[in-house]
Design a protein around this motif. Structure first.
Motif, PDB file in Angstrom:
ATOM      1  N   GLU A  65      67.418  49.021 -99.760  1.00 15.95           N
ATOM      2  CA  GLU A  65      66.184  48.609 -99.112  1.00 15.95           C
ATOM      3  C   GLU A  65      66.544  47.336 -98.371  1.00 15.95           C
ATOM      4  OE1 GLU A  65      61.749  47.230-100.667  1.00 15.95           O
ATOM      5  OE2 GLU A  65      63.541  46.419-101.574  1.00 15.95           O
TER       6      GLU A  65
ATOM      7  N   PHE B  58      56.181  39.928 -97.390  1.00 14.97           N
ATOM      8  CA  PHE B  58      55.153  39.828 -98.427  1.00 14.97           C
ATOM      9  C   PHE B  58      54.984  38.411 -98.976  1.00 14.97           C
ATOM     10  CE2 PHE B  58      55.737  44.438 -98.382  1.00 14.97           C
ATOM     11  CZ  PHE B  58      54.414  44.776 -98.156  1.00 14.97           C
TER      12      PHE B  58
ATOM     13  N   TRP C 145      51.552  36.383 -97.845  1.00 17.91           N
ATOM     14  CA  TRP C 145      50.626  37.341 -98.451  1.00 17.91           C
ATOM     15  C   TRP C 145      49.343  37.516 -97.651  1.00 17.91           C
ATOM     16  CZ3 TRP C 145      51.712  40.948-101.752  1.00 17.91           C
ATOM     17  CH2 TRP C 145      50.681  41.647-102.366  1.00 17.91           C
TER      18      TRP C 145
ATOM     19  N   TYR D 160      49.161  40.609 -95.330  1.00 15.24           N
ATOM     20  CA  TYR D 160      48.898  41.869 -96.047  1.00 15.24           C
ATOM     21  C   TYR D 160      47.460  41.895 -96.572  1.00 15.24           C
ATOM     22  CZ  TYR D 160      48.963  45.410 -99.645  1.00 15.24           C
ATOM     23  OH  TYR D 160      48.642  46.492-100.416  1.00 15.24           O
TER      24      TYR D 160
ATOM     25  N   HIS E 221      42.776  51.629 -99.574  1.00 19.34           N
ATOM     26  CA  HIS E 221      42.935  51.308-100.991  1.00 19.34           C
ATOM     27  C   HIS E 221      41.740  51.767-101.814  1.00 19.34           C
ATOM     28  CE1 HIS E 221      46.254  48.374-100.238  1.00 19.34           C
ATOM     29  NE2 HIS E 221      46.542  48.661-101.494  1.00 19.34           N
TER      30      HIS E 221
ATOM     31  N   GLY F  50      56.089  46.906-107.822  1.00 22.06           N
ATOM     32  CA  GLY F  50      55.605  46.342-106.555  1.00 22.06           C
ATOM     33  C   GLY F  50      54.151  45.975-106.733  1.00 22.06           C
TER      34      GLY F  50
ATOM     35  N   ASP G   5      57.566  42.507-109.309  1.00 17.75           N
ATOM     36  CA  ASP G   5      57.506  42.251-107.871  1.00 17.75           C
ATOM     37  C   ASP G   5      58.535  41.167-107.557  1.00 17.75           C
ATOM     38  OD1 ASP G   5      55.010  42.893-105.663  1.00 17.75           O
ATOM     39  OD2 ASP G   5      56.488  41.362-105.137  1.00 17.75           O
ATOM     40  N   PHE G   6      59.143  41.254-106.371  1.00 16.26           N
ATOM     41  CA  PHE G   6      60.143  40.224-106.058  1.00 16.26           C
ATOM     42  C   PHE G   6      59.556  39.061-105.263  1.00 16.26           C
ATOM     43  CE2 PHE G   6      62.171  43.252-102.652  1.00 16.26           C
ATOM     44  CZ  PHE G   6      61.079  43.090-101.809  1.00 16.26           C
TER      45      PHE G   6
ATOM     46  N   ALA H  70      61.524  40.379-109.829  1.00 17.01           N
ATOM     47  CA  ALA H  70      62.801  41.074-109.630  1.00 17.01           C
ATOM     48  C   ALA H  70      62.620  42.194-108.626  1.00 17.01           C
ATOM     49  CB  ALA H  70      63.283  41.662-110.956  1.00 17.01           C
ATOM     50  N   ASP H  71      63.750  42.683-108.135  1.00 19.10           N
ATOM     51  CA  ASP H  71      63.776  43.875-107.282  1.00 19.10           C
ATOM     52  C   ASP H  71      63.671  45.086-108.213  1.00 19.10           C
ATOM     53  OD1 ASP H  71      64.582  46.108-105.872  1.00 19.10           O
ATOM     54  OD2 ASP H  71      66.159  45.055-104.766  1.00 19.10           O
ATOM     55  N   PHE H  72      62.577  45.843-108.115  1.00 21.92           N
ATOM     56  CA  PHE H  72      62.398  46.899-109.126  1.00 21.92           C
ATOM     57  C   PHE H  72      63.390  48.048-108.967  1.00 21.92           C
ATOM     58  CE2 PHE H  72      58.859  48.236-106.152  1.00 21.92           C
ATOM     59  CZ  PHE H  72      59.314  49.510-105.838  1.00 21.92           C
ATOM     60  N   PHE H  73      63.970  48.203-107.764  1.00 26.46           N
ATOM     61  CA  PHE H  73      64.986  49.252-107.623  1.00 26.46           C
ATOM     62  C   PHE H  73      66.205  48.901-108.488  1.00 26.46           C
ATOM     63  CE2 PHE H  73      62.885  49.677-103.317  1.00 26.46           C
ATOM     64  CZ  PHE H  73      62.197  50.829-103.646  1.00 26.46           C
TER      65      PHE H  73
ATOM     66  N   GLY I 137      52.627  51.037-105.927  1.00 24.07           N
ATOM     67  CA  GLY I 137      51.665  50.869-104.828  1.00 24.07           C
ATOM     68  C   GLY I 137      52.346  50.385-103.562  1.00 24.07           C
TER      69      GLY I 137
HETATM   70  C1  LIG Z   1      52.208  46.583 -99.773  1.00 25.35           C
HETATM   71  S1  LIG Z   1      52.343  45.517-101.150  1.00 25.35           S
HETATM   72  C2  LIG Z   1      51.423  46.437-102.349  1.00 25.35           C
HETATM   73  C3  LIG Z   1      50.850  45.613-103.447  1.00 25.35           C
HETATM   74  C4  LIG Z   1      50.013  46.429-104.437  1.00 25.35           C
HETATM   75  N1  LIG Z   1      50.864  47.339-105.187  1.00 25.35           N
HETATM   76  C5  LIG Z   1      48.941  47.196-103.695  1.00 25.35           C
HETATM   77  O1  LIG Z   1      48.951  48.428-103.731  1.00 25.35           O
HETATM   78  O2  LIG Z   1      48.105  46.535-103.065  1.00 25.35           O
HETATM   79  C6  LIG Z   1      53.996  45.856-101.662  1.00 25.35           C
HETATM   80  C7  LIG Z   1      54.463  44.938-102.763  1.00 25.35           C
HETATM   81  O3  LIG Z   1      55.699  45.449-103.258  1.00 25.35           O
HETATM   82  C8  LIG Z   1      56.615  44.379-103.359  1.00 25.35           C
HETATM   83  N2  LIG Z   1      57.948  44.999-103.236  1.00 25.35           N
HETATM   84  C9  LIG Z   1      58.431  45.771-102.225  1.00 25.35           C
HETATM   85  N3  LIG Z   1      59.666  46.207-102.522  1.00 25.35           N
HETATM   86  C10 LIG Z   1      59.966  45.684-103.752  1.00 25.35           C
HETATM   87  C11 LIG Z   1      61.105  45.759-104.603  1.00 25.35           C
HETATM   88  N4  LIG Z   1      62.187  46.455-104.254  1.00 25.35           N
HETATM   89  N5  LIG Z   1      61.076  45.117-105.789  1.00 25.35           N
HETATM   90  C12 LIG Z   1      59.990  44.379-106.165  1.00 25.35           C
HETATM   91  N6  LIG Z   1      58.880  44.267-105.399  1.00 25.35           N
HETATM   92  C13 LIG Z   1      58.877  44.920-104.207  1.00 25.35           C
HETATM   93  C14 LIG Z   1      56.250  43.394-102.282  1.00 25.35           C
HETATM   94  O4  LIG Z   1      56.679  42.086-102.578  1.00 25.35           O
HETATM   95  C15 LIG Z   1      54.723  43.519-102.302  1.00 25.35           C
HETATM   96  O5  LIG Z   1      54.137  42.623-103.205  1.00 25.35           O
END
Ligand SMILES: C[S@@+](CC[C@H](N)C(=O)[O-])C[C@H]1O[C@@H](n2cnc3c(N)ncnc32)[C@H](O)[C@@H]1O
Length: 242
Positions: A3, A12, A15, A18, A29, A53, A76-77, A101-104, A120
């Motif tokens: 990614e 993000f 904020w 978004y 949503h 995320g 969430d990172f 953290a990076d969830f991947f 999400g």
């Molecule tokens: C579009 S927002 C969605 C937030 C919430 N889930 C929602 O539906 O409103 C995407 C979120 O995912 C987080 N994000 C994207 N890729 C990520 C990753 N690889 N690891 C952790 N967080 C991630 C971003 O920082 C952001 O807060």
């Protein structure tokens, strides 16, 4: 898994851009979260919930606050988003754990298993070739009777990424009139760099290939730009043809 982490996190960490999309309900949503709540309630007690995320957890905290939740883990990172999540979750009585953290990267390292996993608007950042592998690692964190739901941008069946980007841009310019020109162009630049959506049918096929049980679409918005997809854990495979 690949990614463009720096670009996604940078977007993000601002904020409020978004948030403007959420406040205007441009991503649908409200309807998607209503469908998610209905799906959740049909399953019984929530149990252990993993929110990948999670962002500011504004929707999940509201949904979960009045339900039977054993624990909440949000990953969430973006530290900016997690600070807001901490505030939004403060009204919830269940134990919570917010992980920056990076969830991947995080999911393959986790040992805990969950009843419900929700993603999400953040799974679509992975290129097509990495998505089934990631879903397999998500399945390994799901209890056999558990469920996964993800709410993501989607392509039409047979539409390529360029077609999706054009359709998104045309819709955004016509409908997202509450944004400033800078907000709109910033968001479209993020989408062009970071979004790799699939069609709902492809997402369901990927979930099937990853060995989830059933997979189906719970909600798709009128413009067919966003969909909520739910998949059941391996236990339901027993009732399915191979
Ligand atoms: C579009 S927002 C969605 C937030 C919430 N889930 C929602 O539906 O409103 C995407 C979120 O995912 C987080 N994000 C994207 N890729 C990520 C990753 N690889 N690891 C952790 N967080 C991630 C971003 O920082 C952001 O807060």
């Amino acid at each position: 898994m690949h990614e463009d982490t720096a670009a996604v996190r940078e977007f993000f960490d601002r904020w409020e851009v978004y948030k403007a999309f959420v406040v205007h309900n441009y991503l649908h949503h409200r309807e998607a979260m209503a469908a998610f709540t209905e799906w959740l309630d049909a399953r019984g007690p929530v149990g252990d919930f993993l929110d990948l995320g999670c962002g500011d957890s504004v929707f999940t905290s509201k949904i979960l606050a009045s339900r039977n939740v054993a624990s909440y883990t949000g990953v969430d990172f973006s530290p900016v988003a997690l600070r807001l999540a901490e505030e939004n979750l403060s009204c919830c009585a269940f134990p919570r754990n917010l992980i920056c953290a990076d969830f991947f990267q995080e999911i393959p390292k986790m040992t805990a298993v969950f009843d419900i996993i929700f993603i999400g608007l953040s799974f679509h950042h992975l290129p097509t070739g990495d998505k089934t592998t990631f879903l397999r690692s998500v399945l390994s964190r799901l209890k056999p009777s558990g469920g996964l739901a993800f709410f993501e941008p989607v392509r039409l069946e047979g539409e390529d990424r360029e077609g999706f980007l054009t359709r998104t841009s045309e819709h955004a310019h016509a409908a997202y009139t509450g944004l400033t020109p800078d907000e709109l162009e910033g968001a479209l630049a993020h989408i062009r760099t970071a979004d790799f959506p699939e069609s709902p049918a492809t997402y369901c096929r990927m979930a099937h290939d990853a060995r989830f049980g059933r997979a189906g679409v719970l909600y798709i918005c009128p413009e067919k730009l966003f969909a909520l997809i739910a998949c059941s854990g391996i236990e339901s495979q027993k009732n399915q043809p191979a």
